[in-house]
Design an enzyme around this catalytic site. Structure first.
Site, PDB file in Angstrom:
ATOM      1  N   PHE A   1      -7.629   2.672   1.025  1.00  0.00           N
ATOM      2  CA  PHE A   1      -6.950   2.734   2.322  1.00  0.00           C
ATOM      3  C   PHE A   1      -7.915   2.928   3.481  1.00  0.00           C
ATOM      4  CE2 PHE A   1      -7.443   7.326   1.751  1.00  0.00           C
ATOM      5  CZ  PHE A   1      -7.705   7.728   3.048  1.00  0.00           C
TER       6      PHE A   1
ATOM      7  N   LYS B   1      -6.015  -7.275  -3.482  1.00  0.00           N
ATOM      8  CA  LYS B   1      -4.942  -6.269  -3.570  1.00  0.00           C
ATOM      9  C   LYS B   1      -5.341  -5.115  -2.659  1.00  0.00           C
ATOM     10  CE  LYS B   1      -3.625  -2.804  -5.090  1.00  0.00           C
ATOM     11  NZ  LYS B   1      -3.279  -1.671  -4.200  1.00  0.00           N
TER      12      LYS B   1
ATOM     13  N   GLU C   1      -1.826   0.080  -0.580  1.00  0.00           N
ATOM     14  CA  GLU C   1      -0.417   0.041  -0.178  1.00  0.00           C
ATOM     15  C   GLU C   1      -0.152   0.944   1.032  1.00  0.00           C
ATOM     16  OE1 GLU C   1      -1.835   1.375  -2.736  1.00  0.00           O
ATOM     17  OE2 GLU C   1      -0.627   2.864  -3.803  1.00  0.00           O
TER      18      GLU C   1
ATOM     19  N   CYS D   1     -16.301   6.915   2.851  1.00  0.00           N
ATOM     20  CA  CYS D   1     -17.090   7.166   1.643  1.00  0.00           C
ATOM     21  C   CYS D   1     -18.500   7.571   1.999  1.00  0.00           C
ATOM     22  CB  CYS D   1     -17.112   5.925   0.764  1.00  0.00           C
ATOM     23  SG  CYS D   1     -17.888   4.542   1.602  1.00  0.00           S
TER      24      CYS D   1
ATOM     25  N   GLU E   1     -14.313  15.998  -3.890  1.00  0.00           N
ATOM     26  CA  GLU E   1     -14.272  15.130  -2.716  1.00  0.00           C
ATOM     27  C   GLU E   1     -12.959  15.416  -1.987  1.00  0.00           C
ATOM     28  OE1 GLU E   1     -13.483  10.883  -3.121  1.00  0.00           O
ATOM     29  OE2 GLU E   1     -14.899  10.465  -1.512  1.00  0.00           O
TER      30      GLU E   1
END
Ligand code: NAD
Length: 496
Positions: free
Chosen positions: A149, A173, A176, A281, A381
């Protein structure tokens, strides 16, 4: 209700599956749409469209592929503000940050414009008498890209342009949580002249991912997301005989040596700790202060944090909301656990007054000092605006701490000592190292990826590794007969 579907064979479709997921504007907390969650039949339809398209696209000339990439570059560049708005509306990051993400994605498209050079093979004349050898790189066929995301445009663009320029067809893909930007991109690729079916977007969750991992038509998978899912995708994909690169989570350390410029280091810690609300990240989440700098550094960081404005990304704020209500609750619970474990909350983001609607998924920037390596705010994380300061006594202790982390995505060192920086870049176990630079941002023409639990597989994203990942090597050895040939010889061929 805004229904966000798929993009298959050059057309929008809502697919067969009737499963839906909610999509929110994180700055208001309001539901803005529903995303269709693909089932195995939807995935199979997209893979079949891609297989049909791949048969022709692999033979498209380099000139044609390059022309498409140039046209995509122009369209995305001209419409970059629209893309940034689409990112902010579903992700929440501030508009300037979303624009930066689009820019990084554009750079990979620009890299793919040079695919003709990147795909050049080698040629050796006379490997044996009048025998030549040469190497080719050929596309794999259909490849899947599964993205997280936090970069709904940049991460798909780490892979899609390179895969397509190499002659593959793609099933993307997206996450969502923020699925709309990828659909815009796919439409613009078509508008730029890409044949239908070469780029397809299937929205969905685990069910769609599993269908892609299991489908025999998918030859390779590029995944980016959290470490547990990256590990799973790598294992399941490899078991199905696919080539997989799975980039995982991170806990990035920034080491500050006593001779560093502390104002530069404080600016960097704030930018890299709280940019995109820490949902990067390459965010810095652990600051390792080599004593005696900690007190002065923490003071400077706290001063800067006091000036940060948290709020709606469309209002010129510095930091936006977290992506979902559930994620905001999770990050808050880490702040609570840090306090109860005895870390010192120098700035507590739970008390922030956001410039935005009360229903937004807010948490202000948070700074913990005196964090110990066993605390969960350090080991896990968090993926939120929480920066932990750990104090160590020496350079060696700092390197030991960084290298003990299971993650190895990125790291940074701040120092004016070139020898120390050089030693650090040599000794540290991470894929990307910054020297007086907090986030070694991805450059399209180098490759991007971490070590250890931050990457499963071997090849990194884009650059030369990307081209290698999306192609198979072939070596041809050829002899064109001349009148002197001939003679039977059953011995193993040697070079004569
Ligand atoms: P995530 O792992 O939850 O989701 C990533 C993708 O996997 C999404 O498309 C999602 O639909 C799918 N997915 C989720 N759960 C799944 C499951 N159980 N089985 C199969 N598929 C599943 O990650 P996220 O929360 O979207 O993104 C944040 C994470 O991504 C962070 O850990 C961050 O560090 C990481 N990340 C890493 C890099 C990198 O370069 N290493 C870059 C960006 C983000």
């Amino acid at each position: 209700m805004n229904l966000i579907g798929h993009y298959v064979d050059g057309k929008r479709t809502t697919g067969e599956s009737e499963r839906r997921g909610d999509v929110f504007d994180p700055a208001t907390g309001r539901r803005t749409g529903q995303v269709a969650l693909a089932g195995a039949a939807d995935v199979a339809g997209a893979v079949e469209a891609a297989e049909r398209a791949a048969r022709d696209w692999r033979d498209a000339s380099l000139a044609r592929r390059t022309a498409v990439m140039f046209a995509v570059r122009e369209l995305v560049h001209a419409r970059r503000d629209r893309l940034a708005e689409a990112i902010t509306a579903e992700h929440g990051k501030v508009l300037a940050d979303a624009a930066g993400e689009v820019q990084r994605g554009l750079e990979v498209i620009e890299y793919a414009c040079g695919i003709a050079s990147a795909l050049r093979g080698g040629f050796s004349e006379n490997v044996s008498t009048e025998v030549d050898s040469y190497s080719l790189r050929q596309p794999l066929g259909v490849v899947a890209v599964i993205s997280p995301f936090n970069f709904p445009v940049m991460v798909p663009l780490w892979f899609v342009p390179v895969a397509i320029a190499c002659g593959n067809a793609v099933v993307l893909k997206p996450s969502e949580k923020d699925p709309s930007a990828a659909l815009l991109l796919a439409e613009w690729f078509t508008e730029a002249g890409l044949p239908d079916g070469v780029l397809n977007v299937v929205n969905g969750d685990k069910e769609a991912v599993d269908a892609l991992l299991d489908h025999p038509g998918v030859k390779a998978v590029s995944f980016v997301g959290s470490t547990p899912v990256a590990r799973y995708v790598h294992q399941r994909g490899a078991l199905a005989g696919k080539r997989v690169q799975a980039l995982g989570g991170a806990k990035n350390h920034m080491v500050v040596l006593p001779d560093a410029d502390l104002d530069l280091a404080a600016d960097a810690a704030v930018n890299a700790g709280f940019g995109s609300a820490g949902e990067r990240c390459m965010a810095i989440s652990a600051l390792v202060a080599v004593e005696p700098v900690a007190d002065a550094l923490v003071e400077r960081i706290a001063e800067r944090m006091a000036r940060l404005r948290t709020g709606d990304g469309r209002r010129g704020c510095d930091m936006g909301p977290l992506v979902t209500a559930a994620h905001a609750r999770r990050v808050r619970s880490y702040v609570e656990s840090g306090v109860s474990a005895g870390a010192v909350p120098v700035v507590d983001g739970r008390t922030v007054t956001p410039d935005g609607e009360p229903g937004g998924f807010w948490l202000g920037p948070t700074l913990f000092d005196h964090v110990r390596p066993e605390m969960s705010i350090y080991t896990d994380e968090i993926f939120g605006p929480v920066l932990s300061v750990l104090r160590v006594g020496s350079y060696d202790e700092a390197v030991e701490l960084v290298n003990a982390s299971p993650y190895g995505n990125g790291t940074a060192i701040f120092t004016n000592d070139g020898g120390a920086a050089r030693r650090y870049q040599h000794e540290v176990e991470a894929g990307m190292v910054g020297v007086n630079v907090p986030i070694p941002v991805p450059m399209a023409y180098y490759s991007f990826g971490g070590w250890k639990a931050s990457l499963f597989g071997d090849l990194h994203a884009h650059g030369a590794d990307g081209v290698a990942f999306f192609t198979r090597g072939k070596v041809v050895t050829s002899r064109w007969l001349d009148p002197r040939h001939g003679g039977v010889n059953l011995g193993f061929p040697t070079q004569t």
